[in-house]
Scaffold this motif. Structure first.
Motif, PDB file in Angstrom:
ATOM      1  N   ASP A   1       0.847  -1.180   0.000  1.00  0.00           N
ATOM      2  CA  ASP A   1       0.000   0.000   0.000  1.00  0.00           C
ATOM      3  C   ASP A   1       0.892   1.243   0.000  1.00  0.00           C
ATOM      4  O   ASP A   1       2.123   1.136  -0.009  1.00  0.00           O
ATOM      5  CB  ASP A   1      -1.008  -0.017   1.156  1.00  0.00           C
ATOM      6  CG  ASP A   1      -0.385   0.148   2.539  1.00  0.00           C
ATOM      7  OD1 ASP A   1       0.808   0.526   2.652  1.00  0.00           O
ATOM      8  OD2 ASP A   1      -1.108  -0.083   3.524  1.00  0.00           O
ATOM      9  N   ARG A   2       0.290   2.411   0.017  1.00  0.00           N
ATOM     10  CA  ARG A   2       1.077   3.643  -0.094  1.00  0.00           C
ATOM     11  C   ARG A   2       1.960   3.898   1.119  1.00  0.00           C
ATOM     12  O   ARG A   2       2.823   4.768   1.100  1.00  0.00           O
ATOM     13  CB  ARG A   2       0.165   4.835  -0.368  1.00  0.00           C
ATOM     14  CG  ARG A   2      -0.779   5.174   0.740  1.00  0.00           C
ATOM     15  CD  ARG A   2      -1.767   6.266   0.292  1.00  0.00           C
ATOM     16  NE  ARG A   2      -2.632   6.631   1.375  1.00  0.00           N
ATOM     17  CZ  ARG A   2      -2.566   7.781   2.020  1.00  0.00           C
ATOM     18  NH1 ARG A   2      -1.685   8.685   1.665  1.00  0.00           N
ATOM     19  NH2 ARG A   2      -3.390   8.037   3.003  1.00  0.00           N
TER      20      ARG A   2
ATOM     21  N   MET B   1      -0.067  -5.580   1.180  1.00  0.00           N
ATOM     22  CA  MET B   1      -1.510  -5.761   1.022  1.00  0.00           C
ATOM     23  C   MET B   1      -1.819  -7.207   0.692  1.00  0.00           C
ATOM     24  O   MET B   1      -2.824  -7.748   1.122  1.00  0.00           O
ATOM     25  CB  MET B   1      -2.054  -4.902  -0.128  1.00  0.00           C
ATOM     26  CG  MET B   1      -1.932  -3.439   0.077  1.00  0.00           C
ATOM     27  SD  MET B   1      -2.776  -2.490  -1.228  1.00  0.00           S
ATOM     28  CE  MET B   1      -2.376  -3.308  -2.737  1.00  0.00           C
ATOM     29  N   GLY B   2      -0.996  -7.793  -0.116  1.00  0.00           N
ATOM     30  CA  GLY B   2      -1.234  -9.151  -0.557  1.00  0.00           C
ATOM     31  C   GLY B   2      -0.156  -9.569  -1.527  1.00  0.00           C
ATOM     32  O   GLY B   2       0.749  -8.800  -1.847  1.00  0.00           O
TER      33      GLY B   2
ATOM     34  N   TRP C   1      -7.506  -0.699  -1.463  1.00  0.00           N
ATOM     35  CA  TRP C   1      -6.601  -1.091  -0.385  1.00  0.00           C
ATOM     36  C   TRP C   1      -5.277  -0.337  -0.441  1.00  0.00           C
ATOM     37  O   TRP C   1      -4.616  -0.183   0.581  1.00  0.00           O
ATOM     38  CB  TRP C   1      -6.355  -2.598  -0.446  1.00  0.00           C
ATOM     39  CG  TRP C   1      -7.466  -3.369   0.186  1.00  0.00           C
ATOM     40  CD1 TRP C   1      -8.736  -3.542  -0.308  1.00  0.00           C
ATOM     41  CD2 TRP C   1      -7.433  -4.048   1.428  1.00  0.00           C
ATOM     42  NE1 TRP C   1      -9.480  -4.304   0.547  1.00  0.00           N
ATOM     43  CE2 TRP C   1      -8.698  -4.635   1.627  1.00  0.00           C
ATOM     44  CE3 TRP C   1      -6.456  -4.241   2.394  1.00  0.00           C
ATOM     45  CZ2 TRP C   1      -9.010  -5.383   2.756  1.00  0.00           C
ATOM     46  CZ3 TRP C   1      -6.763  -5.004   3.500  1.00  0.00           C
ATOM     47  CH2 TRP C   1      -8.026  -5.555   3.670  1.00  0.00           C
ATOM     48  N   TYR C   2      -4.884   0.129  -1.618  1.00  0.00           N
ATOM     49  CA  TYR C   2      -3.650   0.888  -1.740  1.00  0.00           C
ATOM     50  C   TYR C   2      -3.698   2.140  -0.864  1.00  0.00           C
ATOM     51  O   TYR C   2      -2.684   2.575  -0.321  1.00  0.00           O
ATOM     52  CB  TYR C   2      -3.393   1.276  -3.203  1.00  0.00           C
ATOM     53  CG  TYR C   2      -2.166   2.149  -3.361  1.00  0.00           C
ATOM     54  CD1 TYR C   2      -0.894   1.586  -3.308  1.00  0.00           C
ATOM     55  CD2 TYR C   2      -2.277   3.519  -3.537  1.00  0.00           C
ATOM     56  CE1 TYR C   2       0.233   2.370  -3.423  1.00  0.00           C
ATOM     57  CE2 TYR C   2      -1.152   4.318  -3.653  1.00  0.00           C
ATOM     58  CZ  TYR C   2       0.106   3.738  -3.593  1.00  0.00           C
ATOM     59  OH  TYR C   2       1.216   4.524  -3.694  1.00  0.00           O
ATOM     60  N   GLN C   3      -4.871   2.715  -0.703  1.00  0.00           N
ATOM     61  CA  GLN C   3      -5.024   3.925   0.116  1.00  0.00           C
ATOM     62  C   GLN C   3      -4.811   3.643   1.598  1.00  0.00           C
ATOM     63  O   GLN C   3      -4.620   4.556   2.381  1.00  0.00           O
ATOM     64  CB  GLN C   3      -6.398   4.556  -0.116  1.00  0.00           C
ATOM     65  CG  GLN C   3      -6.624   5.021  -1.532  1.00  0.00           C
ATOM     66  CD  GLN C   3      -5.520   5.962  -2.023  1.00  0.00           C
ATOM     67  OE1 GLN C   3      -5.082   6.863  -1.312  1.00  0.00           O
ATOM     68  NE2 GLN C   3      -5.048   5.715  -3.237  1.00  0.00           N
ATOM     69  N   GLY C   4      -4.841   2.391   1.969  1.00  0.00           N
ATOM     70  CA  GLY C   4      -4.623   1.996   3.355  1.00  0.00           C
ATOM     71  C   GLY C   4      -5.653   0.963   3.772  1.00  0.00           C
ATOM     72  O   GLY C   4      -6.645   0.729   3.088  1.00  0.00           O
TER      73      GLY C   4
END
Length: 192
Positions: free
Chosen positions: A6-7, A12-13, A58-61
């Motif tokens: 993520d950022r 994340m995975g 999910w990248y945003q958190g």
């Protein structure tokens, strides 16, 4: 293995990739170097194009608001569950109290597990993706164990969506199987 962060740099995975060499040619940089072109090996475990929206979310958190998965179709919800897999270190278990399961979006099996994870341990959390997983989770190290009370709001939506038979005799629906399992693990379920 392709690992997505993520950022904030948290994992994340991951997704297994099997690249194949598609072409080998002299390098555009010259000398004795070569350029290798890789191609996706193409297997059935490939992420769908619809997964991109999930990964962007999910990248945003880590999800902090409920129902971010609710607008996804069944396959998208299953892919959401791939990201909310259990933490390897487990969760400190809580017991007792009352939890509320929002049943408005439980229109399929993955939706049930997305909603249940949120109801029991919070948004973006995993509490199984099938009855065996659910039984394991209710056994401890996933954040909550019985006894506790679960108030299942809009339960008729899930009763209709999870009306497929669980056993070969056709007597027990998936919905009824879920209720039996929860109650066997000390969960008092109140359907509303």
């Amino acid at each position: 293995m392709l690992v997505a962060l993520d950022r904030f740099g948290r994992e994340m995975g991951s997704h297994r990739v099997r690249p194949e060499i598609a072409e080998v040619s002299p390098s555009v940089l010259g000398g004795s170097l070569i350029d290798i072109t890789l191609a996706d090996g193409g297997d059935d475990d490939r992420l769908s194009l619809g997964a991109r929206r999930i990964w962007e979310t999910w990248y945003q958190g880590f999800p902090t608001t409920p129902d971010q998965w609710a607008s996804l179709d069944t396959r998208g919800r299953a892919e959401w569950l791939d990201l909310v897999r259990p933490r390897p270190d487990g969760e400190p278990d809580r017991t007792g109290g009352t939890r509320h399961l929002d049943g408005r979006f439980i229109t399929d099996k993955p939706g049930f597990y997305c909603a249940l994870g949120e109801a029991l341990i919070g948004p973006g959390r995993w509490f199984g993706r099938g009855l065996d997983d659910l039984d394991d989770c209710l056994g401890g190290r996933r954040g909550v164990v019985g006894p506790f009370t679960l108030i299942w709001h809009d339960a008729d939506i899930a009763r209709h969506a999870l009306n497929f038979t669980l056993d070969h005799g056709g007597k027990l629906t998936y919905f009824e199987g879920v209720l039996r399992l929860l109650e066997s693990r000390g969960v008092a379920v109140i359907l509303r």
